[in-house]
Enzyme design. Structure first.
Site, mmCIF file in Angstrom:
data_model
loop_
_atom_site.group_PDB
_atom_site.id
_atom_site.type_symbol
_atom_site.label_atom_id
_atom_site.label_comp_id
_atom_site.label_asym_id
_atom_site.label_seq_id
_atom_site.Cartn_x
_atom_site.Cartn_y
_atom_site.Cartn_z
ATOM 1 N N GLU A 1 0.825 -1.209 0.000
ATOM 2 C CA GLU A 1 0.000 0.000 0.000
ATOM 3 C C GLU A 1 0.862 1.262 0.000
ATOM 4 O O GLU A 1 0.378 2.348 -0.303
ATOM 5 C CB GLU A 1 -0.898 0.002 1.243
ATOM 6 C CG GLU A 1 -2.016 1.031 1.210
ATOM 7 C CD GLU A 1 -2.992 0.782 0.074
ATOM 8 O OE1 GLU A 1 -3.500 1.766 -0.488
ATOM 9 O OE2 GLU A 1 -3.237 -0.402 -0.259
ATOM 10 N N HIS B 1 -0.103 -0.876 -5.205
ATOM 11 C CA HIS B 1 -1.561 -0.826 -5.293
ATOM 12 C C HIS B 1 -2.042 0.483 -5.904
ATOM 13 O O HIS B 1 -2.790 0.494 -6.892
ATOM 14 C CB HIS B 1 -2.158 -1.014 -3.898
ATOM 15 C CG HIS B 1 -3.655 -0.925 -3.876
ATOM 16 N ND1 HIS B 1 -4.352 -0.362 -2.825
ATOM 17 C CD2 HIS B 1 -4.594 -1.294 -4.777
ATOM 18 C CE1 HIS B 1 -5.640 -0.417 -3.079
ATOM 19 N NE2 HIS B 1 -5.822 -0.972 -4.264
ATOM 20 N N HIS C 1 -3.761 1.343 -9.848
ATOM 21 C CA HIS C 1 -5.037 2.015 -10.120
ATOM 22 C C HIS C 1 -4.841 3.147 -11.116
ATOM 23 O O HIS C 1 -5.611 3.313 -12.066
ATOM 24 C CB HIS C 1 -5.632 2.558 -8.819
ATOM 25 C CG HIS C 1 -6.520 1.586 -8.108
ATOM 26 N ND1 HIS C 1 -7.870 1.505 -8.350
ATOM 27 C CD2 HIS C 1 -6.252 0.662 -7.153
ATOM 28 C CE1 HIS C 1 -8.396 0.565 -7.571
ATOM 29 N NE2 HIS C 1 -7.432 0.040 -6.838
ATOM 30 N N HIS D 1 -7.342 -6.665 -7.843
ATOM 31 C CA HIS D 1 -7.395 -7.017 -6.428
ATOM 32 C C HIS D 1 -7.225 -8.514 -6.207
ATOM 33 O O HIS D 1 -6.773 -8.940 -5.137
ATOM 34 C CB HIS D 1 -8.684 -6.495 -5.804
ATOM 35 C CG HIS D 1 -8.592 -5.035 -5.450
ATOM 36 N ND1 HIS D 1 -8.330 -4.613 -4.173
ATOM 37 C CD2 HIS D 1 -8.652 -3.922 -6.214
ATOM 38 C CE1 HIS D 1 -8.260 -3.290 -4.157
ATOM 39 N NE2 HIS D 1 -8.459 -2.850 -5.392
#
Length: 363
Positions: free
Chosen positions: A29, A44, A48, A84
């Site tokens: 993260e 992550h 995106h 995910h």
């Protein structure tokens, strides 16, 4: 894959332990806790952004951000779920590399679950829910507000409760952690899950603490008290009405039921069943609360703000020292490990679906 990560000074940090998944989450993260942001990057978040900008990766045409760049809209893109799944598999690979739990890891000495059952129907249904959307449109001075509603066909379920007969063979009162999971018997292809020597594919239903007196204990827990769910968010109009009422009556504006920061909706605790019943295993593990709990026993009854199982408590540490999903976060080398541990109980249940029509429910 190596079993360690490297900090910015070049030192290795072991992740082959209960805390390793936290370190792995920090670098995936790229939170402020990441020990080496420059090396591990932002896997992550950048994924995106990369997927959201693939139509104009260099900003040459000044196109607006894609749906993947905004968390409010990301689930509209099928790529979201593929991404995910990839993220989930990273954590699964880590968990699979850890040593399976032993009987000593799972045992709660002196505590036996003699019986486990469910009272009330495990039954789902669809309802027509009416949303108040008046706060979603623009307003202008001198123009009366227009009532605007939207009907949504959504899943709900009837209330039920868990009932357990637990015997404490110790001479003293003990603090116990109750962990409840619902595990499907079949996958989406209709193949039966083999729980004899593999992962248990389960969803967390509840986790709570309770003191067990010496001897037999009758324990009941309502589905509405689950620590993984939250109620529906109140509509803007209901908030205005409650505030006006508090001002006019000199009372207080109470919204404590809506303070929990995250969790699944109360109505979605049960997965959608089938008309003739969908088969599940209900898994209950009772572990040593004096070892698990990060708070004092006197704080136990407060449930740590409600939905502590997914996100912990506001401004506090996660209230459970065990890893999330314990003891089902690792694979079992042999099903007999579960069957021969007296503080673990598994029963078979059926979740039904009622196809009858229900009245409109509003905010």
């Amino acid at each position: 894959a190596h079993g360690y990560i490297i900090d910015k000074e070049g030192h290795t940090i072991n992740i082959m332990n209960d805390q390793g998944i936290d370190k792995l989450g920090d670098i995936v993260e790229s939170s402020v806790y990441s020990p080496n942001v420059q090396y591990y990057g932002q896997l992550h978040n950048m994924a995106h952004i990369m997927l959201g900008r693939q139509g104009d990766p260099h900003g040459k045409y000044n196109m607006p951000p894609g749906v993947m760049e905004h968390f409010e809209t990301a689930t509209r893109d099928p790529t979201f779920f593929r991404l995910h799944k990839y993220m989930d598999n990273i954590f699964k690979e880590h968990k699979d590399s850890l040593h399976p739990y032993t009987h000593e890891d799972l045992d709660f000495t002196g505590v036996d679950i003699e019986n486990l059952g469910v009272e009330g129907p495990l039954r789902t249904y669809f309802e027509e829910y009416e949303f108040d959307l008046r706060n979603a449109v623009d307003s202008a001075e001198g123009i009366e507000d227009v009532e605007l509603h939207a009907n949504v066909h959504r899943l709900n379920h009837h209330d039920f409760k868990y009932v357990a007969e637990v015997k404490n063979n110790n001479d003293n009162e003990v603090l116990a952690t109750f962990r409840l999971y619902l595990c499907p018997e079949y996958d989406n292809n209709g193949e039966h899950f083999d729980y004899s020597n593999s992962h248990w594919h389960c969803i967390e239903m509840d986790k709570f603490w309770k003191k067990l007196s010496p001897g037999p204990n009758h324990v009941e827990r309502k589905s509405s008290d689950s620590s993984v769910t939250v109620p529906d968010v109140p509509s803007f109009q209901s908030l205005m009405d409650a505030a006006d009422e508090a001002v006019s009556s000199g009372g207080s504006f109470e919204m404590h039921d809506f303070e929990r920061s995250c969790g699944i909706p109360n109505r979605m605790l049960l997965p959608k069943g089938q008309k003739d019943g969908m088969e599940f295993s209900l898994f209950l593990a009772i572990t040593d609360g004096s070892h698990d709990l990060t708070h004092t026993a006197s704080d136990m009854d407060a449930e740590h703000g409600g939905t502590h199982s997914h996100c912990g408590s506001h401004g506090e540490v996660y209230p459970d020292k065990r890893p999330m999903g314990f003891p089902l976060d690792r694979s079992f080398p042999d099903r007999r490990l579960v069957d021969e541990t007296t503080n673990i109980k598994v029963i078979h249940v059926h979740v039904y679906h009622d196809e009858s029509k229900f009245a409109v429910v509003g905010q």
